[in-house]
Design a protein around this motif. Sequence first.
Motif, short mmCIF file in Angstrom:
data_model
loop_
_atom_site.label_atom_id
_atom_site.label_comp_id
_atom_site.label_asym_id
_atom_site.label_seq_id
_atom_site.Cartn_x
_atom_site.Cartn_y
_atom_site.Cartn_z
N ALA A 186 -10.46 6.20 5.86
CA ALA A 186 -10.96 4.86 6.15
C ALA A 186 -9.85 3.87 6.51
N GLU A 187 -8.59 4.26 6.35
CA GLU A 187 -7.49 3.32 6.55
C GLU A 187 -7.14 3.20 8.03
N PRO A 188 -7.12 1.98 8.59
CA PRO A 188 -6.79 1.83 10.01
C PRO A 188 -5.31 1.97 10.32
N SER A 189 -4.43 1.78 9.35
CA SER A 189 -2.99 1.81 9.61
C SER A 189 -2.49 3.24 9.72
N TYR A 190 -1.81 3.53 10.83
CA TYR A 190 -1.25 4.87 11.04
C TYR A 190 -0.24 5.23 9.96
N SER A 191 0.66 4.32 9.62
CA SER A 191 1.72 4.60 8.65
C SER A 191 1.13 4.93 7.28
N ILE A 192 0.08 4.24 6.90
CA ILE A 192 -0.53 4.48 5.58
C ILE A 192 -1.27 5.81 5.58
N ARG A 193 -1.96 6.13 6.68
CA ARG A 193 -2.62 7.44 6.75
C ARG A 193 -1.60 8.57 6.64
N LYS A 237 0.83 -1.21 0.00
CA LYS A 237 0.00 0.00 0.00
C LYS A 237 0.86 1.26 0.00
N LEU A 238 1.96 1.24 0.73
CA LEU A 238 2.84 2.40 0.75
C LEU A 238 3.46 2.64 -0.62
N ARG A 239 3.86 1.58 -1.31
CA ARG A 239 4.41 1.74 -2.67
C ARG A 239 3.35 2.30 -3.62
N LEU A 240 2.13 1.79 -3.50
CA LEU A 240 1.06 2.27 -4.38
C LEU A 240 0.77 3.75 -4.11
N LEU A 241 0.72 4.14 -2.84
CA LEU A 241 0.44 5.55 -2.53
C LEU A 241 1.52 6.47 -3.08
N LYS A 242 2.77 6.03 -3.01
CA LYS A 242 3.85 6.84 -3.56
C LYS A 242 3.67 7.05 -5.05
#
Length: 717
Positions: free
Chosen positions: A234-241, A201-206
Amino acid sequence: MYKRQIWAALRARLGDEEVRRLQKGNMAQCHAVLARLVGNADKLGLLESSETKARFPHSILQAYFGFRLLSHVEEADVGELIAQALQSPGPGRELLVAVVFLSRGRVGRRPPRGDGVGAGFQEGRVELSRRAPVRGRALSERLCEAAQHRPDDPKTLDLYAAALEVESVEADPGRLGDIVERVAADWSGIQGDQRTLEDAKLRLLKQLGAASRVASKKIDTTAMYEKIFELGIAEPSYSIRLAVAQEFGSGGNEAFAVIRERVGLNSDPIGEYNEKILDMKAETTREFEAWTSRMGQARSARASSPAASFEAIDRLQREREELNQRYENQRVELLREFVMRAWMLPMLLGSVDDSHRGEARERLTKWLLHLDPAHTDGAPDMPLALEAALAQGFKYAANRRQRHPNTDPGRRVDLIRQAETVLQQTRCWYSQLSLLQALCLWKLPDRLGHHDRDGDTTAGPSDDHHASREPLLTIGGSTAVQTVRRWLAMAGTVNAPPGPPGANGDSPRRLLHPFVAEAGDLVALALETGQPERFLWIDEKGVADNIGSRADHSGAYRKHNLWIPPSVGWSTLDGRAQRLVADVLVMLNLIDRDGNPDEVEERMARAEQSGMPLPPCLCTNREPLQPGARVGTATPPAPGTACLPDCKFQLCPYPPHGCVPRGEIREPFCRQQQGLLPGRLRRWFPRLLRRKTPPWVSMRVRELDRFWHAMAARTRD
């Protein structure tokens, strides 16, 4: 058929004798030819060979050679060849990179733009043929189709990321909106290992952020940023938010348009937050009143129809649990939205153009007014969670160097002035720590390169265009210490801390928090050395999750648009900084726990105790933390149930494994905390020049070692 094409492309690169031996020679001759080719590649550093095998030293080389091979396949067959390779269990990441390279190469072969109707028609025909090589399906469409055939696989996100990267460079990237819609539809349903899923998810967001910025010059990307914002809420992960907020904060006018549409210019942010909470409570009250009426009817019917009544009562009990859960989820999502807005606003002030600069500054000022006692009748009314988020937003904006495309000298001065004001008005130790680091990054001397809006940096008149290093610029030791003393002297001087009153009923006296004091020392070291990546960090969770690469302290600084790039991990940090990051994370996880907004706010206020800045479970005895606990069928233990008798913080035990909103502290970082402690033999010698434990810890080394050993074991299955 495709194997023959690949083989033909390879033969075209070989000599006649080598082709003859490979086609007509025996097995020994074929092995000899391949061994010679591998040996030549090994000498060039393109392969690492052994007696029985060879491998690429880096996946980027494998991807590049794959691209070179695909570029020699017939244009009409490339799409079908890639479609076959995209089927499960593939593709590998190297193939996706090769596909991206292929799209860039084809864009580079576009014919030059001519004049006249005929030239325009010819250009349009060539572009249409290039974008739809086979049966009207472009590369990005094939990647999306492959992603939709595997909706439960984290590799779906890598396929979407490649599709975004391919489509973003097209002359008319009209498919981007459709790709983002598909990403949003599949986002919550993708399952997999938590760490693998989060990294994907982090790669996709980048890539999503980069594609949106590139495409904004050609199409309106406001709708895409709206989807990005909704994903973050809606994302529960702090790092992704946090990653969503950072990409959104670099989105410029298009991202700012989303804020303008969602929030009116005259809207007061804290008033809006409190009003939405009241609306949620009122709606929940009405639903509970209706539920109470239905429950009364079900109980009154017990005499006439016992079986039906019991069934209705059970159904209503489940409905009540759903009502409670829905209300809690709404509160959590509301807090996430406002935290993300607080993260984004300081960054958006730098990324918008001059036409929106005034409005962005005005919106940020509306937030800051709620920390000003003159505006709030003596007591600030901003929730502590939003105060901390706002301080983090200043640090994210400060991480941009002067050469960053979203940095402007005028806005930089505005942000520094506002950050110093907020530092005086803060009530929370974490806000003060974040603002100290932000002011340090702004204070660091920097050589200004020239940049464009894409973020490409070119050297100034005195820069070496081919050098990857530049001389360090530092601040003298006495000047750095005086600067940090001034910042520490102003921290939290305007507003009283939110903790309980003192023994005589007066407001508690403000003491410098041990974490803030240690951060002040590290800030001074960063200013003196000119190496902020050794003593500062951008996000505690991010730096603790990433090992990173070791810093080169040879007196040169790597050119980068950010002071502390995302590639920096805990191995780059000085030992003192690593210890501070570790205990800050422990304290934040104790406060956040299950993420309930009201309870988080209450715990943040309790963490500001008069005369006792840290709980005893961090200072003297870590046994009450019980780090070995795991989630079971029972309800997790409530905070305060394991605290020592004299503890006023009521935070223990540590959240069980699987109940940490920011995510577990990973095992390598926990082992590093053990490695920073003295060995078994040295523990028995008296302390000479250096402490054996951090300055805020007064416990035996073996007790601290035992705690971090238990923390490391939490992440194992």
